[in-house]
Design an enzyme around this catalytic site. Structure first.
Site, mmCIF file in Angstrom:
data_model
loop_
_atom_site.group_PDB
_atom_site.id
_atom_site.type_symbol
_atom_site.label_atom_id
_atom_site.label_comp_id
_atom_site.label_asym_id
_atom_site.label_seq_id
_atom_site.Cartn_x
_atom_site.Cartn_y
_atom_site.Cartn_z
ATOM 1 N N THR A 281 22.108 10.365 -24.744
ATOM 2 C CA THR A 281 21.510 11.507 -25.573
ATOM 3 C C THR A 281 21.980 11.763 -26.876
ATOM 4 O O THR A 281 23.448 11.781 -27.093
ATOM 5 C CB THR A 281 21.417 12.856 -24.928
ATOM 6 O OG1 THR A 281 20.871 13.003 -23.350
ATOM 7 C CG2 THR A 281 21.026 14.050 -25.429
ATOM 8 N N PHE A 283 22.615 13.884 -30.118
ATOM 9 C CA PHE A 283 22.842 15.381 -30.460
ATOM 10 C C PHE A 283 22.835 15.268 -32.034
ATOM 11 O O PHE A 283 23.504 14.454 -32.668
ATOM 12 C CB PHE A 283 24.132 16.016 -29.932
ATOM 13 C CG PHE A 283 23.922 15.885 -28.542
ATOM 14 C CD1 PHE A 283 23.868 17.274 -27.892
ATOM 15 C CD2 PHE A 283 24.197 14.984 -27.628
ATOM 16 C CE1 PHE A 283 23.655 17.232 -26.476
ATOM 17 C CE2 PHE A 283 24.361 15.135 -26.215
ATOM 18 C CZ PHE A 283 23.891 16.327 -25.481
#
Length: 383
Positions: A281, A283
């Site tokens: 992921t 960010f």
């Protein structure tokens, strides 16, 4: 009937004439640019271009040729504008943004906010970027985090923006446009989802699963093999683990990180249950400041374009003609405008680069509501 070689020879002659005419036209365009520079006139005159395109297209003898003539001259005019933007820069007429260049981000005494609760993946990303001793706190929603930095309650916020398996976090794209906050950094972390239950729970006890919608999506194949489990969406994976602890029912389980198992005293019933074992992921680090580091090499922007054929293509070609690599493009619906979209684009570069300034100058004149979302150091390749 003429033979193929004869036809091709004639086409070659016509093509050479077109090249000569194109070069003559571009030379005159440069003279036009010199005039505009001298009198301070804008490069893009939309009304004139629309009128000229209508006049030229009417010269076509069939609907097909009318359309082709319009498309041809749209491209020629677009290339002419791009050359004129380059000449503006060559004459020193650069349009620098109001972003301030800094040697490095100062977050020694910074307060950082993230959405969720203790053990959230956003907190893991925060710790990776700022260090485990960072002064941080959590809020319930991503909007709360945006409000916190806009109101000065926090200096930085950490938001998930994209997962390698489940795609973008669309709400955070929309929030970046809604608020006057800006991306100043990026962090990528590996995501390994685990199935967590109470210490006394076994797999056979589970009937209900709790997690964030993205985590549920990322574990869809695993959940498909347990179709009798009822799925429940919560705001955060760590909140899901917290709920299992607080509810105290062994038929309930959460999908979250193994770190949250330690935090909330839960048992790991199964590990690495995500579809993609290389699951990451991305960010973004967001602040209420228009700043960028000297070493920044990635720019994120958003804009809208007129709802016309070929409009997006002509806007993106500003990157091509300035030798800029575009890494990503996403679209989101514009609220209140049916079937109209806002585009989010990531490009390589720094706001000090002349090529970037040329491209942004053209896009500013030719798009609707262009916003520079941030210029920052890319984390890609370091995950």
């Amino acid at each position: 009937m003429r033979d193929l070689l004869e036809l091709r020879d004639e086409i070659d002659q016509i093509d050479s004439q077109i090249v000569d005419l194109y070069e003559r036209r571009m030379a005159i365009s440069e003279e036009v640019a010199e005039y505009k520079i001298a009198v301070g006139k804008k490069v893009f005159d939309k009304q004139r271009e629309v009128s000229k395109l209508e006049t030229l297209s009417r010269k076509g003898t069939t609907p097909f040729l009318k359309h082709g003539i319009r498309e041809l001259f749209e491209q020629i005019m677009s290339m002419s504008r791009k050359r004129q933007y380059q000449l503006l820069t060559e004459h020193g007429q650069t349009e620098k943004t109001d972003f301030k260049e800094v040697d490095h981000l100062d977050y020694k005494n910074a307060k950082i906010v993230f959405q969720g609760t203790e053990g959230a993946y956003s907190q893991l990303a925060l710790n990776e970027y700022f260090g485990e001793n960072a002064d941080s706190y959590h809020v319930d929603t991503w909007r709360d985090a945006m409000e916190a930095i806009q109101n000065g309650e926090a200096d930085y916020a950490v938001f998930p923006i994209e997962n390698s398996s489940a795609g973008i976090v669309s709400e955070n794209y929309d929030l970046m446009v809604e608020y006057n906050n800006y991306i100043v950094g990026e962090q990528i972390i590996r995501i390994d989802h685990a199935l967590l239950g109470l210490p006394e729970a076994d797999m056979d006890d589970i009937t209900d699963i709790y997690s964030h919608p993205q985590a549920l999506m990322q574990c869809s194949k695993y959940l498909e093999s347990h179709r009798d489990w009822e799925k429940h969406s919560l705001k955060n994976t760590a909140m899901s683990a917290q709920k299992i602890k607080e509810d105290g029912k062994k038929n309930k389980a959460a999908i979250a990180s193994t770190l949250t198992a330690d935090i909330y005293g839960l048992k790991v019933l199964d590990e690495a249950i995500q579809n993609n074992k290389n699951n990451y992921t991305k960010f973004i680090i967001v602040a209420n400041k228009k700043i960028f580091e000297s070493r920044a090499n990635k720019i994120s922007i958003s804009f809208e374009v007129p709802h016309e054929s070929g409009s997006l293509y002509h806007k993106l070609s500003h990157f091509i003609y300035n030798g800029i690599n575009m890494n990503k493009i996403e679209s989101r619906p514009v609220q209140g405008k049916a079937w109209e979209y806002r585009f989010f684009v990531d490009i390589e570069g720094n706001l000090n680069d002349a090529a970037v300034q040329n491209a942004l100058r053209g896009l500013t004149e030719e798009t609707i509501r262009l916003k520079i979302l941030g210029n920052y150091v890319s984390a890609e390749g370091n995950e």
